[in-house]
Design a protein around this motif. Structure first.
Motif, PDB file in Angstrom:
ATOM      1  N   LYS A 273     -36.784  91.533   5.128  1.00  0.00           N
ATOM      2  CA  LYS A 273     -35.727  92.502   4.831  1.00  0.00           C
ATOM      3  C   LYS A 273     -34.369  91.819   4.703  1.00  0.00           C
ATOM      4  CE  LYS A 273     -37.855  96.640   6.820  1.00  0.00           C
ATOM      5  NZ  LYS A 273     -37.704  97.731   7.825  1.00  0.00           N
ATOM      6  N   ALA A 274     -34.158  90.778   5.471  1.00  0.00           N
ATOM      7  CA  ALA A 274     -32.860  90.101   5.438  1.00  0.00           C
ATOM      8  C   ALA A 274     -32.703  89.182   4.235  1.00  0.00           C
ATOM      9  CB  ALA A 274     -32.667  89.315   6.743  1.00  0.00           C
ATOM     10  N   TYR A 275     -33.772  88.451   3.841  1.00  0.00           N
ATOM     11  CA  TYR A 275     -33.649  87.405   2.832  1.00  0.00           C
ATOM     12  C   TYR A 275     -34.451  87.647   1.547  1.00  0.00           C
ATOM     13  CZ  TYR A 275     -31.474  84.592   6.494  1.00  0.00           C
ATOM     14  OH  TYR A 275     -30.643  84.125   7.481  1.00  0.00           O
ATOM     15  N   GLN A 276     -35.434  88.506   1.611  1.00  0.00           N
ATOM     16  CA  GLN A 276     -36.298  88.679   0.440  1.00  0.00           C
ATOM     17  C   GLN A 276     -36.421  90.139   0.023  1.00  0.00           C
ATOM     18  OE1 GLN A 276     -40.001  86.665   1.610  1.00  0.00           O
ATOM     19  NE2 GLN A 276     -39.349  84.866   0.459  1.00  0.00           N
ATOM     20  N   SER A 277     -35.397  90.884   0.246  1.00  0.00           N
ATOM     21  CA  SER A 277     -35.447  92.302  -0.089  1.00  0.00           C
ATOM     22  C   SER A 277     -34.182  92.706  -0.834  1.00  0.00           C
ATOM     23  CB  SER A 277     -35.595  93.146   1.185  1.00  0.00           C
ATOM     24  OG  SER A 277     -35.590  94.514   0.862  1.00  0.00           O
ATOM     25  N   GLY A 278     -34.345  93.497  -1.892  1.00  0.00           N
ATOM     26  CA  GLY A 278     -33.202  94.005  -2.646  1.00  0.00           C
ATOM     27  C   GLY A 278     -32.693  93.022  -3.687  1.00  0.00           C
ATOM     28  N   SER A 279     -31.742  93.483  -4.484  1.00  0.00           N
ATOM     29  CA  SER A 279     -31.202  92.652  -5.572  1.00  0.00           C
ATOM     30  C   SER A 279     -30.569  91.378  -5.061  1.00  0.00           C
ATOM     31  CB  SER A 279     -30.165  93.464  -6.367  1.00  0.00           C
ATOM     32  OG  SER A 279     -30.780  94.541  -7.028  1.00  0.00           O
ATOM     33  N   GLY A 280     -29.958  91.418  -3.890  1.00  0.00           N
ATOM     34  CA  GLY A 280     -29.283  90.243  -3.362  1.00  0.00           C
ATOM     35  C   GLY A 280     -30.209  89.084  -3.082  1.00  0.00           C
ATOM     36  N   ALA A 281     -31.521  89.308  -3.026  1.00  0.00           N
ATOM     37  CA  ALA A 281     -32.481  88.244  -2.751  1.00  0.00           C
ATOM     38  C   ALA A 281     -32.839  87.446  -3.997  1.00  0.00           C
ATOM     39  CB  ALA A 281     -33.751  88.844  -2.137  1.00  0.00           C
ATOM     40  N   LEU A 282     -32.457  87.939  -5.171  1.00  0.00           N
ATOM     41  CA  LEU A 282     -32.870  87.288  -6.411  1.00  0.00           C
ATOM     42  C   LEU A 282     -32.075  86.013  -6.665  1.00  0.00           C
ATOM     43  CD1 LEU A 282     -33.210  90.413  -8.727  1.00  0.00           C
ATOM     44  CD2 LEU A 282     -34.982  89.270  -7.377  1.00  0.00           C
TER      45      LEU A 282
END
Length: 934
Positions: A273-282
């Motif tokens: 959830k912290a590093y591999q989730s959502g647009s910010g992880a791309l």
């Protein structure tokens, strides 16, 4: 290495074709037998050449004698060959037709993949652009392009850590959330700000971005996009895998240790959830909303269409808008705007309607200037243009989503009031959106990308060709012609192939395009294109044209970068180790785009430039080959006649010498007998009778001695004081031999086998192979014995001084063509240095195409308004005959006259030297037909 023969070859023997050992072997034959062919002498500077001769020789080596370009770089080129065999006729169609056809093909592809995946209960995995396989195995084909720079290795600087599907990254993935907008755009770690700026610009006009993604199935994970490429729309299919910035929890010991430095309920899930989730992880582009996916997927499809993510680094906003809309971009410069009022009212105020605009600054990249928050060498989008209460303001967007203008009308500046915030619906914040005045826009931004959009009332006709670009810049002999049936607005676009689609295989040459428009019957040209400083992919002109016939002269400027590896070397470098990448890029380099209904409007990539001979060209080629054969036959006939005359003359001379020799021998014999006295009268009578009745042994061997064969002696030829001139009708050809079964009269005049040709007497003709000089007749043992007995008498062999002048001429023509060899010293036995321009000559070949956009009324939709064709010089046309074009023939002289009169621009300094007549006539030739560009 064998040694040279020790005996010396005298100059006289060399001139006579002898090698000094007493026989008449051609010296060239002896040399070939004893000299190694690997010996080469060092280059010597020729001091006898004039400066002009030296310059002419240099230019002859500088340019290749056989210009050409690779049109296929992979073994399987069946599709390119099929495209080249199709018709070259340009077909007019609406600008929407190509898009609709590509969209239909893309939808069919997606539907087929969805059906296949559901049948096997598997999500779609793209085998041609598999990010996960690429990352896990370290192949990096999706990240790095083929390297074609001398002394460099492939490398992009991209280091994503993991790959996951959209459904594993986003909690509730949505392709669009409230539609695609400029505020969605966030640039990732790829240097494609130009593309993202183009997307920001497209978001201002409804449905432009939506129509780029034409089909998708988010559950299966397949997406279909269409892009505009070299005048045609193409489709691209991808899966939903994306690169992430952080590695997976189980695959990185360091990340896991740092994360588990304290007790957590579920360390792995919290890490995700912290590093591999959502647009910010791309790793690459991302949307502002955490669950929106359209931008990273579109960027991935665009990267796949061009080969990899590295291939889309660096570019221009206008080119990105062209690729996403099919429009035509013009590069404008603030310093060149003639009427700023017109630019504001007729162009900027039509943004998002007829035009789309991008802008940038620091175009030369020499220094970093202070521009109050504006980033140099960076692309921006012009979102709106408003004129309100005497103010001219524009809304700009930085695709980074931050870093804004800090001057007047920037966020928080004194110009803002509550009333203005309401009127412009603006909110402060570092989101990349800012307002700027028209005056500051022209002052702070140097270049503008204006893209003309085409609606359903526009049609397009296009055609492509290939030209060899000379080092000297001039208008080419190959050009375009088109006829316009109705007066109206026209956009002319001269373009070259988009090399971004096959990065690494673009070659050493960079091309810049220019063209000039002429109307039939007018001396001066109508308008010229303005060469852009940056966007060299195409040049264009937009103007109102009257109905009539037009000619488009093209001028291509080529620059060569020797730091780039040639295509053939790149292929050798990667054929073994990066086969899949080379095939993928090679397909974009070669393969064509097809019309769904079987009509070829223009294949893609280099198969466009393949020349297909027209009927007229085939006929001209056949006629040229016949003319060449006739010329060679006439030349051969003259050489054979000369050969026969010379051979006959030498035979007669040889026969005369033999006869004289026999008479001398008989006289000697009689003299000896008279000196000894006749002891027996009957015996002497018998001896005389034998001599008179028996043919001389020389007669039996004369012809055989000349031919070098032990064949039956031919009948004695007639002796005359002058050789008979043969008309060539019944003479035998060199190399034919006398045979026992062919005692025809013609056989006795068969010349000896040819070793080297007599030099052609006619001026300007090359000598042919001719026979070696006939050797002396062989001596019979009886005769040798008799000659030995009379050795103290006068020699029976003629001296060299007895040869006639004509004999000397014949010997000279038959002399060896190579100079007598000189034994090289050990320090001289080095390989000859090869001329650098001869080994790597100028070979610039460009594939260019002309597109003609024209506006049509509803009633003219089905009419052929524009007829477009290519006219290229016919290399087989007879001088003064005809010049073939794709749709007919024109006189070559007429074409040359037109090219000569149109070769120079009006502002070319050399044009003054071409003007004829008095001052008024010279002035009239410049001013009378000049028309301003519209």
């Amino acid at each position: 290495m064998s040694d040279l023969p020790s005996r010396a070859v005298s100059e006289a023997d060399y001139m006579l074709g002898r090698d000094g050992d007493g026989d008449d072997d051609a010296i060239g034959q002896t040399i070939m037998a004893e000299l190694p062919v690997t010996i080469s002498l060092p280059r010597k500077k020729d001091t006898d050449k004039t400066p002009q001769q030296t310059i002419d020789e240099f230019w002859s080596k500088f340019t290749t004698k056989a210009p050409g370009k690779a049109t296929t770089v992979i073994p399987s080129n069946e599709y390119a060959e099929r495209a080249a065999r199709r018709s070259n006729k340009a077909v007019g169609t609406t600008t929407q037709a190509s898009f609709e056809e590509a969209a239909a093909v893309c939808k069919a592809k997606v539907a087929k993949i969805v059906k296949e995946c559901r049948r096997v209960n598997q999500k779609y995995r793209d085998p041609h652009f598999d990010l996960e396989l690429d990352l896990k195995w370290g192949v990096r084909d999706t990240l790095e392009m083929l390297c074609n720079m001398q002394g460099e290795k492939a490398g992009s600087g991209f280091h994503p850590k993991s790959v996951k599907r959209v459904t594993d990254v986003f909690d509730v993935p949505k392709f669009y959330i409230d539609g695609p907008t400029a505020n969605d755009v966030r640039q990732g770690r790829d240097g494609d700000c130009w593309l993202l700026a183009a997307l920001c610009t497209l978001s201002n006009k409804p449905s432009l971005i939506e129509r780029v993604c034409v089909a998708r199935d988010e559950q299966v994970g397949v997406y279909g996009f269409v892009f505009h490429r070299d005048g045609e729309w193409i489709s691209e299919i991808i899966d939903d895998k994306l690169f992430l910035t952080k590695p997976d929890f189980d695959e990185s010991v360091l990340e896991r240790l740092l994360w588990e430095d304290r007790e957590r309920v579920d360390s792995e899930e919290q890490y995700r959830k912290a590093y591999q989730s959502g647009s910010g992880a791309l790793y690459f582009a991302q949307c502002e909303h955490a669950n929106e996916t359209w931008l990273p997927l579109l960027e991935k499809a665009y990267a796949k269409a061009h080969g990899d993510y590295q291939a889309i680094e660096g570019g221009f906003t206008g080119e990105g808008i062209e690729d996403l809309t099919g429009g035509v971009t013009t590069e404008l410069y603030a310093a060149d705007i003639l009427d700023k009022e017109y630019f504001w009212k007729e162009e900027l105020m039509k943004v998002n309607d007829e035009f789309l605009f991008g802008c940038s600054t620091g175009m030369w990249g020499a220094v970093w200037g202070e521009r109050k928050g504006i980033v140099e060498l960076h692309a921006y989008s012009i979102m709106r243009a408003v004129e309100m209460d005497g103010k001219r303001l524009l809304l700009l967007k930085n695709p980074w989503g931050k870093f804004e203008w800090r001057g007047p009308w920037s966020d928080g500046s004194k110009e803002w009031t509550a009333e203005w915030l309401t009127k412009l619906d603006h909110k402060f914040g570092d989101d990349g959106n800012f307002w700027i005045s028209y005056e500051d826009l022209l002052r702070k931004y140097q270049a503008f990308d204006r893209t003309r959009l085409f609606g359903p009332d526009w049609k397009i006709t296009s055609i492509w060709t290939t030209v060899s670009v000379p080092w000297t810049l001039d208008y080419h002999d190959t050009y375009f012609k088109f006829s316009l049936a109705k007066t109206g607005p026209v956009v002319l676009v001269l373009s070259q192939l988009d090399t971004r689609y096959y990065r690494g295989l673009e070659g050493q040459y960079r091309f810049e395009l220019n063209f000039r428009l002429h109307k039939e019957g007018e001396e001066d040209y109508v308008v010229r294109s303005i060469a852009p400083y940056r966007q060299t992919r195409s040049v264009n002109v937009e103007l109102e044209l009257e109905a009539g016939e037009y000619t488009v002269l093209i001028k291509v400027n080529a620059t060569r970068d020797l730091g780039i590896i040639p295509i053939e070397e790149v292929i050798r470098n990667y054929a073994r180790d990066r086969r899949d990448k080379l095939v993928a890029v090679g397909m974009s380099y070669v393969f064509p785009v097809y019309h769904p209904h079987g009509l070829r409007r223009g294949p893609d990539a280099h198969s466009k430039g393949k020349m297909v001979e027209t009927k007229e060209e085939k006929e001209a080629k056949k006629a040229a080959e016949k003319r060449k054969a006739d010329k060679e036959k006439e030349k051969l006939r003259k050489q054979e006649m000369l050969y026969d005359r010379d051979s006959h003359y030498l035979k007669v001379k040889a026969h005369q010498k033999l006869k004289e020799k026999k008479e001398k021998v008989k006289a000697k014999q009689k003299a000896k007998k008279a000196a000894k006295g006749a002891t027996s009268e009957p015996q002497a009578g018998i001896e005389d009778k034998k001599v008179s009745e028996t043919p001389a042994p020389e007669d039996k061997t004369s012809d055989a001695a000349q031919t070098g064969e032990n064949t039956k002696a031919a009948p004695e030829i007639a002796v005359s004081t002058e050789p008979k001139v043969d008309d060539g009708a019944s003479s035998s050809k060199p190399g034919e031999s006398e045979t026992k079964d062919d005692p025809s009269p013609e056989a006795k005049d068969v010349p000896p086998p040819a070793t080297e040709a007599p030099e052609q007497a006619a001026e300007g003709e090359e000598p042919k192979t001719a026979p070696a000089p006939p050797s002396e007749p062989q001596k019979q043992p009886a005769e040798e014995e008799k000659e030995a007995e009379s050795s103290d008498d006068e020699s029976t062999i003629s001296s060299v001084s007895d040869m006639t002048e004509r004999e000397w001429d014949i010997r000279y023509r038959r002399r060896p063509r190579t100079p007598p060899p000189v034994a090289p010293q050990p320090q001289q036995a080095t390989a000859e240095e090869e001329d650098e321009f001869e080994s790597n000559p100028w070979n610039a070949v460009a594939t260019v195409g002309l597109r003609v956009y024209y506006k049509v009324a509803e009633e003219d939709r089905d009419k052929e308004i524009v007829k477009l064709r290519v006219i290229r010089p016919n290399p087989y046309a007879k001088k003064g005959g005809g010049e073939s074009e794709s749709e007919g023939e024109e006189g070559e002289e007429k074409g040359k006259e037109g090219k000569t009169s149109k070769g120079l621009d009006v502002d070319d300094s050399a044009k003054d030297a071409t003007l004829e007549g008095d001052r008024d006539q010279r002035r009239k030739s410049i001013m009378s037909s000049t028309r301003p560009a519209l």
